[in-house]
Enzyme design. Structure first.
Site, PDB file in Angstrom:
ATOM      1  N   HIS A 165     -17.928   3.239   1.203  1.00  0.00           N
ATOM      2  CA  HIS A 165     -18.269   4.011   2.878  1.00  0.00           C
ATOM      3  C   HIS A 165     -17.100   4.790   3.071  1.00  0.00           C
ATOM      4  CE1 HIS A 165     -22.350   2.106   3.360  1.00  0.00           C
ATOM      5  NE2 HIS A 165     -21.622   1.231   2.334  1.00  0.00           N
ATOM      6  N   GLU A 172       5.820   1.655 -10.057  1.00  0.00           N
ATOM      7  CA  GLU A 172       7.385   1.407 -10.339  1.00  0.00           C
ATOM      8  C   GLU A 172       7.379   1.475 -11.697  1.00  0.00           C
ATOM      9  OE1 GLU A 172       9.121  -2.039  -8.347  1.00  0.00           O
ATOM     10  OE2 GLU A 172       9.738  -0.787  -6.746  1.00  0.00           O
ATOM     11  N   LYS A 188      18.070   2.838  -0.451  1.00  0.00           N
ATOM     12  CA  LYS A 188      18.896   1.633  -0.089  1.00  0.00           C
ATOM     13  C   LYS A 188      20.478   1.823   0.343  1.00  0.00           C
ATOM     14  CE  LYS A 188      16.334  -1.370  -3.177  1.00  0.00           C
ATOM     15  NZ  LYS A 188      16.532  -2.655  -4.369  1.00  0.00           N
TER      16      LYS A 188
END
Lengths: 436, 436
Positions: A296, A275, A407
């Site tokens: 792994h 951000e 938003k």
């Protein structure tokens, strides 16, 4: 006690591609000195964003503990999202409180229902965090949690604490119901607020070492102010090396802590880095990982893939340890002479050397142990690294303009007003394969 | 019922940079047809790696359930790492069993001790998974777990099941102690083994819908064999689009499922994609994410950062839902008309549109619901996508040569033999800042 070191030997161009030379870093350090003036002046004047680096001085652990002293709980449920949750989760995990600190940081109905069904609601504190008090996910979850407590016959007003800005619906609710209310600090973006009430309330309720966390931050702040050079202050060393490597093609930053209790730290880092620095067409993509597990899973890529990554290896110098019982299994007897911690540290060093042998740049970050002072110092120094990198990149470190579009679209879709962004959703270009 | 769709409209070059055109994909589909011959022939002949795509046919759910029928347990503790753990964790989470399936997939002493202290050991099954039976982390953890059960007065031989290859120490232990032993399938790399006993034993012990998972895989396999074109089979559509975007600069693949129960799927994907394709200087870096949470963490970067990412949005078409209680809070009343699921889906569509509005390429993957058939189909189709992408890239999809170096180094450091790699660890170039 809170000493943190950054070792960038494996990011030097004699070892790694891309890499940096001492000459590159010496020239860069002249810019770091200028940026340090900007940062330290911003701190002194409490400017937006830079004020974040004053939190260790501003935060009063006793005041936080006093505010929540009347809440008697075995568990804490944090209702918040992004910077309102990740710092608190990171601190709690480092203090050994992960099993008792739970989070509603999503609006998944099935997971929300399962979590609420599993908690002893009459022994759980509800910690609601939102600067504006209007974050849709947080408000929706808080409404659901309140209903669940009501249905369980538990008085939510006796078990709820809010951390919020000066005004807004959460502040109003706190005043109406007499809830303890703490402040989201002014001038501090959420992702930089871990060393305030935003990050510390759950630990305070659960009896964690809040003082230690703040003391770790204080030590980081002193080191920053004493420093001013990437060759002196480890926070700047990390930020400068990450910046110089990004310039040269390391567009991914794989954060690889070797401690389960630091797994949330990698998530916190991912938000901080993404951000703050992911803007204007720049920014490293943070890849959250965990050692030794991801050897792994991701190590093949880190070693054999593109040379577009900085791998950041983080570990404490000491751990509480567990002996590995002896075994008679052929070829495995060496395990019985070791501890789990020795095995984990051997894997850390082996992975680091294995990346170096493949010329893949990596940096080692070490600190004494995963505890209050340790996590406080780590969070502070990485925040300082991020601020430095943002200044060097020339981006607006403390804003997040790109998230507003979505938003507005989501709000429009749910009938919360007229937004052009919501109309764009309906106009999606579709090209579907399958489902016949 | 198990229909899965891939929608790559937002990866077309009229929408995204980088992007692909219908013309690019039509030419690519000629190569896909050739690769499909390689894949389907490899499947028919059971060749190494390609045999993975036969697992839905080979795996017998009833045989797995029979093998563990005598183990009466409320919890399962899987001791395994990488491909020996991630598939099982992914399947269990999708079946709603996450709270009862625990994993030791690291050698962190503090976390191991905490987990063993928290489990009801007399009601916990121990599921040990390692093809070779010599994986250091798994053997060390198994020794620690056995000792913990001994100390708790619990007979570990009555509660332990192993899944391993034909020989090796785990197979020998199973024979010596009469433990149920299942096979790690031959010809199948660990990261492709989720649809075998490796991924299904915990669900079988906990009463999950193992048949459904396998049925979902069967549906995927049939769609693959019926298809052969990226325009027909969604697995190929996804693999081909990811490949074409990587060629054009999308060197990161951000996997963003919108369901908490799919969070482990993103981790499983990260291993599959990184270990299979991250080699020879190529490969996308998988970034594990979670919607809607990471809108408040990673979306700024995905939207405003470099155009080097494919964002893969995944969601079920249906969820069990939770109503949001009504609220009188000013400006927030719209939430009370919605459910958490509607809010989550609005955020999914808003995020997708927000990426498209910023010309950032993204792909939508949808399937009916998160359950056995849903997860089985999703895992199969993504494996097929990975195999296709590896063929198109020209890498050896089914090996992981770069991880061996570090294994030898770690073993040497712990006194398990003489290895030149261990000597390299001592010769590390150091350049330390801090700690004065």
């Amino acid at each position: 006690m809170t000493d943190l070191t950054v070792d960038f030997g494996n990011a030097l161009d004699v070892e790694a591609t891309p890499g940096v030379s001492e000459g590159i870093l010496e020239r860069l350090d002249e810019r770091v000195a200028d940026v340090h003036d900007t940062i330290s002046t911003g701190m002194a004047e409490g400017e937006f964003g830079y004020a974040s680096l004053n939190l260790p001085e501003r935060t009063d652990p006793a005041a936080i503990e006093d505010a929540v002293a009347d809440i008697d709980a075995d568990h804490v449920l944090t209702v918040g999202i992004g910077g309102s949750a990740l710092g608190a989760v990171t601190v709690s995990a480092a203090l050994g409180l992960a099993d008792r600190h739970h989070t509603l940081d999503n609006v998944d109905p099935e997971a929300t229902r399962r979590l609420l069904d599993s908690l002893p609601l009459d022994r759980t504190a509800v910690n609601v965090v939102s600067r504006s008090g209007t974050t849709a996910e947080t408000l929706a979850n808080f409404l659901v949690v309140r209903e669940a407590l009501d249905e369980a016959g538990v008085d939510w007003t006796e078990r709820t604490v809010v951390t919020t800005g000066e005004g807004g619906p959460l502040r109003a609710a706190a005043e109406e119901h007499g809830l303890p209310a703490l402040d989201v600090p002014e001038g501090v973006p959420g992702r930089f607020s871990a060393l305030s009430a935003v990050g510390l309330v759950p630990a305070a309720i659960l009896g964690g070492d809040v003082e230690g966390v703040v003391a770790g931050g204080v030590a980081g702040r002193e080191a920053l102010l004493d420093g001013g050079s990437l060759f002196d202050y480890p926070g700047y060393a990390y930020g400068a090396v990450a910046y110089a490597l990004e310039q040269r093609g390391a567009t991914v930053n794989a954060m690889l802590p070797y401690a389960e209790s630091l797994e949330p730290f990698a998530e916190w880092f991912a938000q901080l880095w993404a951000e703050s620095l992911g803007k204007d067409g720049l920014g490293q993509t943070p890849a959250r990982a965990l050692g030794a597990t991801d050897q792994h899973s991701q190590l093949q890529l880190y070693r054999g893939g593109r040379h577009d990554k900085l791998v950041t290896l983080v570990r404490p110098r000491e751990r509480a340890d567990v002996e590995i019982p002896a075994t008679a299994v052929e070829g495995m007897r060496y395990l019985g002479d070791a501890t789990l911690g020795e095995l984990l540290d051997a894997e850390f060093e082996a992975t680091e050397a294995s990346l170096a042998a493949a010329d893949q740049p990596n940096v080692r970050v070490e600190f004494p142990r995963v505890d209050g002072p340790g996590i406080g110092r780590l969070l502070f120094d990485v925040e300082a690294a991020c601020v430095l990198a943002g200044e060097l990149m020339g981006v607006e470190t403390f804003t997040q303009p790109a998230v507003e579009w979505g938003k507005r679209a989501a709000r429009g879709l749910l009938g919360g007003g007229e937004f052009a962004e919501a109309d764009a959703v309906a106009e999606k270009t579709t090209r579907v394969v399958g489902g016949k």
